[in-house]
Design an enzyme around this catalytic site. Structure first.
Site, PDB file in Angstrom:
ATOM      1  CG  ASP A  92      67.678 -48.340 104.258  1.00 42.81           C
ATOM      2  OD1 ASP A  92      68.104 -49.511 104.359  1.00 42.81           O
ATOM      3  OD2 ASP A  92      68.436 -47.380 104.006  1.00 42.81           O
ATOM      4  CD  GLU A 154      73.239 -50.477 101.939  1.00 39.16           C
ATOM      5  OE1 GLU A 154      74.347 -50.735 101.463  1.00 39.16           O
ATOM      6  OE2 GLU A 154      72.317 -49.998 101.249  1.00 39.16           O
TER       7      GLU A 154
END
Ligand code: BES
Ligand code: MN
Length: 446
Positions: A92, A154
């Site tokens: 991500d 994250e």
């Protein structure tokens, strides 16, 4: 027969163009985990990452808690008697922000002057690609067991990570964990990160009026919320720029020289603008708290009228030194704000993204010796440095707690001018190739 380092170097050179193409394909997917409208893209990037490792002969699964962003869990078992290495990165990315601030579109990977620009081109899709490069360079002769864990949340605080680690504890068990999500010391200076700051953020809202008021009729007697908020925010630092909240931990920093001239250049700090805070440069960056206003809800100047604002809200991010604890620190900040709020304004404080704990790693043992050899060889004899960073990677502490006997090697594809999270994020391609070589050799030496 295990290939020797020179052969591995040649294998890596041969596979790098394909890995670079795979990296570019990942950058084209806007996997922004903070923005709900990109949830489908985050799932697409998980699938794309899963396919890459499946093609290397890995046993691959997408894993997720409920409908949280999926992680990729892939493995190839260890040859008898060999250790298992867990390779971590995240797929991500941060939001791109205003496209106008970019010199090329954020989700179209673009090479200029040795850098590959794009959101996630470095943080952290280049980390995924480095793992892929090392695996591809070894081909079907991987000398160790390899588990790959590529997280999908994250950048939004790893909310379900703890549950994922619990559920897949046995699948993730490893002797060495390589977390490719940090930075090198400089271009030409490889580093492992051995201390990371913690992080938490929160919202602070102040209310002073039941409704907006005419600033001529009421100004001078009724306090407007924006003035209250700015005074409150100003109380968070002393005049020298040190965080003024009592009860936050300040640690001593290692004796590492980060010269102010380089720091100013690396950070793009404008001429004449002071650096803030006391202590050595690395102390301020690595082992002291920092507090930043990262968002503000207020009336836009283009829409401003002569009005007193009834409420105002800010979002604040706090970095914590190793040894500190997000919960205790949040309590200290709350107390400070409650004490400082001027003129009896109503104060509401609420938590933001899930917090991350700071970490300190002891860099001794055979895995660190292997890393020293691999990185130094990849950088043509330059010594590997052990450094701290001001950034946070919540999973490092989670790994340390879940696998207390594993060696934690925090590597990274970034350099001080990568501009992760900012417009024009860019990967230094020549350094990235060295990271790929270092990881290829690391698997060999382990
Ligand atoms: N890769 C960074 C952390 C990092 C940045 C380490 C620079 C070393 C140098 C990571 O992706 C990141 O940005 N983490 C967030 C964590 C937060 C969302 C909980 C951070 O530090 O803001
Ligand atoms: Mn990252």
């Amino acid at each position: 027969m295990k290939p020797d380092p020179a052969t591995l170097r040649a294998h890596l050179q041969a596979v790098l163009p394909s890995v670079r193409a795979d990296l570019e394909a990942l950058v084209r997917i806007p996997s922004v985990s903070l923005l709900p409208e990109h949830a489908e893209d985050v799932r697409r990037s998980a699938t794309a990452v899963a396919d890459l490792f499946a093609r290397e002969g890995f046993d691959v699964r997408l894993v997720a808690i409920h409908d949280a962003a999926p992680a990729v869990l892939a493995s190839r078992p260890a040859p008898a008697g060999r250790p298992t290495v867990l390779l971590y990165a995240h797929h991500d990315v941060q939001p791109a922000g205003a496209e106008d601030d970019w010199d090329s579109p954020p989700f179209i990977p673009t090479e200029r002057q040795g850098r590959l620009y794009g959101r996630g081109a470095a943080d952290d899709k280049a980390g995924i690609a480095a793992h892929l490069a090392a695996i591809r360079a070894h081909g079907d002769q991987l000398p160790v067991g390899v588990t790959v864990f590529i997280e999908g949340e994250e950048e939004s605080g790893s909310e379900t990570l703890g549950q994922l680690l619990e559920r897949h504890h046995d699948d993730l068990r490893a002797d060495v964990i390589v977390i490719a999500d940090s930075t090198n010391w400089a271009v030409g200076a490889p580093a492992l990160t051995t201390s990371l700051r913690g992080v938490f953020d929160f919202y602070v809202e102040v209310r002073t009026l039941d409704h907006a008021l005419h600033s001529g009729m009421w100004g001078g007697i009724a306090p407007d919320a924006l003035m209250v908020l700015t005074r409150l925010l100003a109380s968070l630092h002393d005049d020298r720029g040190n965080v003024a909240v009592d009860g936050l931990i300040r640690g001593p920093a290692p004796d590492v020289a980060y010269d102010e001239t380089r720091l100013r250049r690396d950070g793009g700090i404008l001429d004449g603008v002071d650096l803030i805070g006391d202590g050595s440069t690395v102390e301020r960056l690595w082992t002291r708290p920092a507090l930043t206003v990262i968002g503000l809800d207020a009336v836009r100047t283009a829409e401003a009228s002569n009005t007193l604002a009834p409420s105002a809200k800010a979002m604040i991010s706090v970095r914590l030194a190793p040894g500190d604890d997000p919960e205790q620190a949040f309590a200290a900040v709350r107390e400070h704000l409650a004490r400082q709020v001027p003129w009896g304004a109503q104060l509401t404080i609420s938590p933001g993204y899930p917090p991350g704990r700071p970490v300190q790693i002891d860099p001794t043992g055979p895995a660190f010796d292997a890393a020293r050899a691999a990185f130094s060889e990849a950088w043509d004899g330059t010594d590997l440095l052990f450094v701290g960073t001001g950034g946070s990677i919540p999973i490092v502490d989670d790994f340390a707690r879940a696998f207390p006997d594993a060696a934690l090697l925090v590597t990274g594809v970034e350099d001080p001018d990568t501009r992760a999270h900012s417009p024009n994020e860019g990967l230094h391609l020549a350094e990235w190739e060295k990271v790929c070589l270092a990881e290829t050799l690391l698997l060999h030496y382990l």
